[in-house]
Design a protein around this motif. Structure first.
Motif, PDB file in Angstrom:
ATOM      1  N   LEU A 205       6.799  -9.868  -0.491  1.00 14.63           N
ATOM      2  CA  LEU A 205       8.125  -9.644   0.107  1.00 14.63           C
ATOM      3  C   LEU A 205       8.348 -10.621   1.258  1.00 14.63           C
ATOM      4  O   LEU A 205       9.445 -11.182   1.419  1.00 14.63           O
ATOM      5  N   ASP A 206       7.322 -10.797   2.072  1.00 13.47           N
ATOM      6  CA  ASP A 206       7.311 -11.805   3.137  1.00 13.47           C
ATOM      7  C   ASP A 206       7.738 -13.182   2.682  1.00 13.47           C
ATOM      8  O   ASP A 206       8.628 -13.803   3.257  1.00 13.47           O
ATOM      9  N   ILE A 242       5.198  -5.533  -2.223  1.00  9.73           N
ATOM     10  CA  ILE A 242       4.808  -5.218  -0.846  1.00  9.73           C
ATOM     11  C   ILE A 242       3.288  -5.124  -0.895  1.00  9.73           C
ATOM     12  O   ILE A 242       2.744  -4.156  -1.445  1.00  9.73           O
ATOM     13  N   PRO A 243       2.584  -6.136  -0.372  1.00  6.29           N
ATOM     14  CA  PRO A 243       1.130  -6.154  -0.534  1.00  6.29           C
ATOM     15  C   PRO A 243       0.484  -4.915   0.089  1.00  6.29           C
ATOM     16  O   PRO A 243       0.846  -4.514   1.189  1.00  6.29           O
ATOM     17  N   MET A 244      -0.464  -4.323  -0.638  1.00  5.01           N
ATOM     18  CA  MET A 244      -1.113  -3.085  -0.216  1.00  5.01           C
ATOM     19  C   MET A 244      -2.504  -3.359   0.358  1.00  5.01           C
ATOM     20  O   MET A 244      -3.215  -4.227  -0.119  1.00  5.01           O
ATOM     21  N   GLN A 245      -2.883  -2.561   1.344  1.00  7.38           N
ATOM     22  CA  GLN A 245      -4.204  -2.690   1.950  1.00  7.38           C
ATOM     23  C   GLN A 245      -4.936  -1.351   1.950  1.00  7.38           C
ATOM     24  O   GLN A 245      -4.423  -0.363   1.449  1.00  7.38           O
ATOM     25  N   HIS A 246      -6.150  -1.331   2.529  1.00  4.67           N
ATOM     26  CA  HIS A 246      -6.978  -0.120   2.616  1.00  4.67           C
ATOM     27  C   HIS A 246      -7.158   0.555   1.249  1.00  4.67           C
ATOM     28  O   HIS A 246      -7.256   1.788   1.173  1.00  4.67           O
ATOM     29  N   GLY A 247      -7.093  -0.221   0.166  1.00  5.63           N
ATOM     30  CA  GLY A 247      -7.303   0.361  -1.154  1.00  5.63           C
ATOM     31  C   GLY A 247      -6.174   1.250  -1.651  1.00  5.63           C
ATOM     32  O   GLY A 247      -6.339   1.991  -2.621  1.00  5.63           O
ATOM     33  N   VAL A 248      -5.022   1.193  -0.990  1.00  6.88           N
ATOM     34  CA  VAL A 248      -3.887   2.021  -1.414  1.00  6.88           C
ATOM     35  C   VAL A 248      -3.244   1.375  -2.650  1.00  6.88           C
ATOM     36  O   VAL A 248      -3.049   0.167  -2.690  1.00  6.88           O
ATOM     37  N   ASP A 249      -2.937   2.203  -3.662  1.00 11.88           N
ATOM     38  CA  ASP A 249      -2.364   1.673  -4.898  1.00 11.88           C
ATOM     39  C   ASP A 249      -0.944   1.171  -4.681  1.00 11.88           C
ATOM     40  O   ASP A 249      -0.562   0.115  -5.155  1.00 11.88           O
ATOM     41  N   SER A 250      -0.143   1.987  -4.002  1.00 13.27           N
ATOM     42  CA  SER A 250       1.274   1.658  -3.842  1.00 13.27           C
ATOM     43  C   SER A 250       1.865   2.591  -2.800  1.00 13.27           C
ATOM     44  O   SER A 250       1.266   3.607  -2.450  1.00 13.27           O
ATOM     45  N   LEU A 251       3.048   2.252  -2.321  1.00 13.31           N
ATOM     46  CA  LEU A 251       3.803   3.197  -1.508  1.00 13.31           C
ATOM     47  C   LEU A 251       4.582   4.112  -2.441  1.00 13.31           C
ATOM     48  O   LEU A 251       4.843   3.777  -3.587  1.00 13.31           O
ATOM     49  N   ALA A 255       9.636   5.132   0.102  1.00 11.72           N
ATOM     50  CA  ALA A 255       9.123   4.345   1.227  1.00 11.72           C
ATOM     51  C   ALA A 255       9.187   2.860   0.900  1.00 11.72           C
ATOM     52  O   ALA A 255       9.576   2.042   1.743  1.00 11.72           O
ATOM     53  N   VAL A 259      11.271  -0.138   2.951  1.00 10.10           N
ATOM     54  CA  VAL A 259      10.727  -1.413   3.414  1.00 10.10           C
ATOM     55  C   VAL A 259      11.533  -2.577   2.831  1.00 10.10           C
ATOM     56  O   VAL A 259      11.921  -3.504   3.544  1.00 10.10           O
TER      57      VAL A 259
ATOM     58  N   ARG B 136      -0.279   7.500   4.323  1.00  7.99           N
ATOM     59  CA  ARG B 136      -0.228   6.587   3.177  1.00  7.99           C
ATOM     60  C   ARG B 136       0.507   5.293   3.543  1.00  7.99           C
ATOM     61  O   ARG B 136       0.054   4.193   3.213  1.00  7.99           O
ATOM     62  N   ALA B 139      -1.567   3.161   6.036  1.00  3.65           N
ATOM     63  CA  ALA B 139      -2.716   2.556   5.352  1.00  3.65           C
ATOM     64  C   ALA B 139      -2.265   1.440   4.416  1.00  3.65           C
ATOM     65  O   ALA B 139      -2.767   0.318   4.477  1.00  3.65           O
ATOM     66  N   GLY B 140      -1.300   1.731   3.586  1.00  2.00           N
ATOM     67  CA  GLY B 140      -0.836   0.760   2.605  1.00  2.00           C
ATOM     68  C   GLY B 140      -0.339  -0.519   3.265  1.00  2.00           C
ATOM     69  O   GLY B 140      -0.543  -1.614   2.752  1.00  2.00           O
ATOM     70  N   THR B 167      -5.554   8.623   1.070  1.00  2.00           N
ATOM     71  CA  THR B 167      -5.786   7.652   2.154  1.00  2.00           C
ATOM     72  C   THR B 167      -6.302   8.327   3.424  1.00  2.00           C
ATOM     73  O   THR B 167      -6.854   7.650   4.278  1.00  2.00           O
ATOM     74  N   ALA B 258       7.226   3.583   7.809  1.00  2.00           N
ATOM     75  CA  ALA B 258       7.004   2.491   6.861  1.00  2.00           C
ATOM     76  C   ALA B 258       7.752   1.234   7.313  1.00  2.00           C
ATOM     77  O   ALA B 258       7.182   0.139   7.334  1.00  2.00           O
ATOM     78  N   VAL B 259       8.996   1.404   7.701  1.00  2.00           N
ATOM     79  CA  VAL B 259       9.790   0.249   8.135  1.00  2.00           C
ATOM     80  C   VAL B 259       9.161  -0.375   9.390  1.00  2.00           C
ATOM     81  O   VAL B 259       8.997  -1.599   9.472  1.00  2.00           O
ATOM     82  N   TRP B 262       5.937  -2.181   8.600  1.00  2.00           N
ATOM     83  CA  TRP B 262       6.209  -3.459   7.940  1.00  2.00           C
ATOM     84  C   TRP B 262       6.658  -4.498   8.970  1.00  2.00           C
ATOM     85  O   TRP B 262       6.123  -5.611   9.030  1.00  2.00           O
ATOM     86  N   ARG B 265       3.777  -5.479  11.588  1.00  2.00           N
ATOM     87  CA  ARG B 265       2.408  -5.625  11.096  1.00  2.00           C
ATOM     88  C   ARG B 265       1.756  -6.913  11.610  1.00  2.00           C
ATOM     89  O   ARG B 265       2.413  -7.823  12.051  1.00  2.00           O
TER      90      ARG B 265
END
Lengths: 265, 265
Positions: A205-206, A242-251, A255, A259, B136, B139-140, B167, B258-259, B262, B265
C-alpha cells in the motif's frame, strides 16, 4: 398515533417479531419492504435521512427525546410498550427499548455512484457486522460510496445498521446486480480498480501511494475467509497489500478497509 | 492421555462450563489461573507460543490435524467428545468442537515493554471484541506491544483471543497496575505520548505525520462511549484526531487504532 399494547402476540406488532432469527427476518423484510432501526440515535438518523416509518415500538421514556422527529409522523402507529413487552415481541433484550419499522426505498442503481472519486467495492462479505463496520469506516474517512456484490450482506439489516452507527442512511451505496460486468463498468467510468489482497506479488500500500494516487479509485475487498476472488485479482489495475507482521495472516476486512481508505483518501 | 467422556456433567470437564457466562467465566478463570482457546488455529498458536495445557476437549475429527502439537503433551488429559457433548458442556455451539484449557502465565510487567518503539495504550476498553481486534491490528501492522488500563477487558478471554486470531499469544502486552503513573513512566522511557481523540483543538493525524513521526510513540486510545479521559488528553504530548466526514461521530476504537498504527508505523 399513540397506541398502548399489552399483548406481545398482537398482530399489529408483526413487523418486529423474532429479530434475532436472520432467515425469518430476511423473508419478512424482503416481502414487506421494510427494515428495522434500533436505538434512539439510529431511529433519529433514519428519519432525518428521509426514510418513511411504518410504525414505532417505543418504551415510554423515549418519547420526549424523540418528540421532534416523531412529530411529522402523527399518522404513523406509535406502539408504546414496556421494555419487557419489547423483549417478548422481538425475542431478545432490545437495546433500551427503542425500535422503528421503516419502508425500504427502491435500490440505488450502480450507475448513480460512478460519478464519485472514491468507492469501496465489497465482494461477498456475508457478515452483517463487517458490512456495517465497512460502511462506517468508508463514510467516516470521507469516501463517496460503497458498491456491494450480489451476495454481500444487507446493509439495512438491523445489526448492520447498528454497527454502521446509521451511516447506511447517509453514505450512498448500491447493490451490483451483474457482478461480472462490474469491473469493466468501473474502468469505463474512469476508475483505477485496486484489489486489496495479500497475494505474493501484490504491491505494498505504501509503494502504491508513493507512486501517486490516481484521480478515481475503487478499492475492492473480499471476504475474510477466502479473500477476494481470483477474477478480480487477475483483472484489477493493481493488486495492493497491507503488509502483515508478527505472523498475523491478515486484518479483519473492515480494519483493512479503514487503512486503505485512510491511505488512499 | 485420551479419555472418552459421555456425561456432560462429568466434573473433569469443569474448566469448560458455561463459556458464554462472562461473570462466571471471570471467576472460574481467575481462581484457577486458566484460559480457554477455541478452534484449531487458536489452539495451535497457543501451544506454539509455549502456553502449557491443562486439558483438551476435542471432537474426534480434530485429532489428526492437531497431532503434532498434541504429541509433546501426552500426559495432559485429552477429552474426546462428540460435538453435541461439547455443546452440552459449554452451553453454546462450539466452533467446530475444538477447545483447550491452558495455564495463564505470570503477568508481564509494564517495564518489559518500555524498550519498544511503538506501543498502543488502551484505556478502559471493556469490550472483549474491541480488545481482541485492537491487538490483531497492532500486531498485524507491526507495532511492538499493547499496554492495558486496569479496567480494560482481558485479552485471554475466549472471545478476545478468537477475535485477535491468536495474536494475544505473540504480541507482547501488559496490564498497567498503576494507571496514574503510566503516562509519566512512558514519557520517562522516551515515548512521545499521543492521545487519539476527537477534541476540537486536536491536530489531524495527517498534520502530525507531516511534522515528522517521533522515534518512540505511544498512542493512547479510549473507550468508544466516553472516549479518552480528560487527564490523558490534558497531559499527552500531542492530541491527534482522525478527521471524520459524512456526519460520522467517530470510528470504532479498533478501526481508529488500525489507521493510527498504519500512519505512525
Amino acid at each position: 398515533m399513540r397506541i398502548t399494547i399489552t399483548d406481545p402476540g398482537d398482530p399489529r406488532l408483526s413487523d418486529y417479531v423474532a429479530l434475532r432469527d436472520t432467515s425469518l427476518r430476511k423473508a419478512v423484510e424482503t416481502e414487506r419492504g421494510l427494515f428495522i432501526a434500533e436505538g434512539e440515535k439510529v431511529i433519529r438518523r433514519a428519519l432525518e435521512a428521509g426514510y418513511q416509518p411504518r410504525s414505532f415500538l417505543l418504551a415510554e421514556r423515549w418519547l420526549p427525546g424523540l418528540a421532534d422527529v416523531l412529530a411529522p409522523h402523527e399518522d404513523v402507529p406509535l406502539y408504546v410498550v414496556t421494555e419487557d413487552m419489547a423483549e417478548a415481541v422481538t425475542g431478545f433484550h432490545v437495546h433500551r427499548g427503542a425500535l422503528a419499522s421503516l419502508h425500504r426505498r427502491p435500490p440505488t442503481p450502480m450507475a448513480d455512484l460512478l460519478g464519485a472519486r472514491r468507492l469501496v467495492v465489497a465482494e461477498d462479505i456475508v457478515d452483517h457486522t463487517n458490512v456495517g463496520a465497512l460502511l462506517r469506516n468508508a463514510a467516516g474517512l470521507g469516501w463517496d460510496g460503497v458498491l456491494l456484490a450480489p451476495r454481500a450482506a444487507d446493509p439495512l439489516y438491523r445489526r448492520a445498521i447498528k454497527v454502521s452507527m446509521g451511516t447506511v442512511f447517509s453514505l450512498p451505496w448500491a447493490r451490483v446486480d451483474d457482478w461480472a460486468s462490474a469491473l469493466p463498468r468501473l474502468r469505463e467510468a474512469g476508475f483505477t480498480v485496486v484489489a486489496l489482497a495479500l497475494t505474493p506479488d501484490a504491491i505494498s500500500l505504501d509503494a502504491f501511494v508513493a507512486a501517486g494516487v490516481p484521480d478515481k479509485v475503487a478499492v475492492v475487498v473480499g471476504t475474510e475467509g477466502d479473500g477476494l476472488s481470483q477474477r478480480w485479482i487477475d483483472q484489477a489495475d493493481a493488486v495492493v497489500s497491507i503488509p502483515m507482521q508478527h505472523g498475523v495472516d491478515s486484518l479483519n476486512v473492515a480494519a483493512a478497509t479503514a487503512v486503505a481508505c485512510w491511505a488512499l483518501r
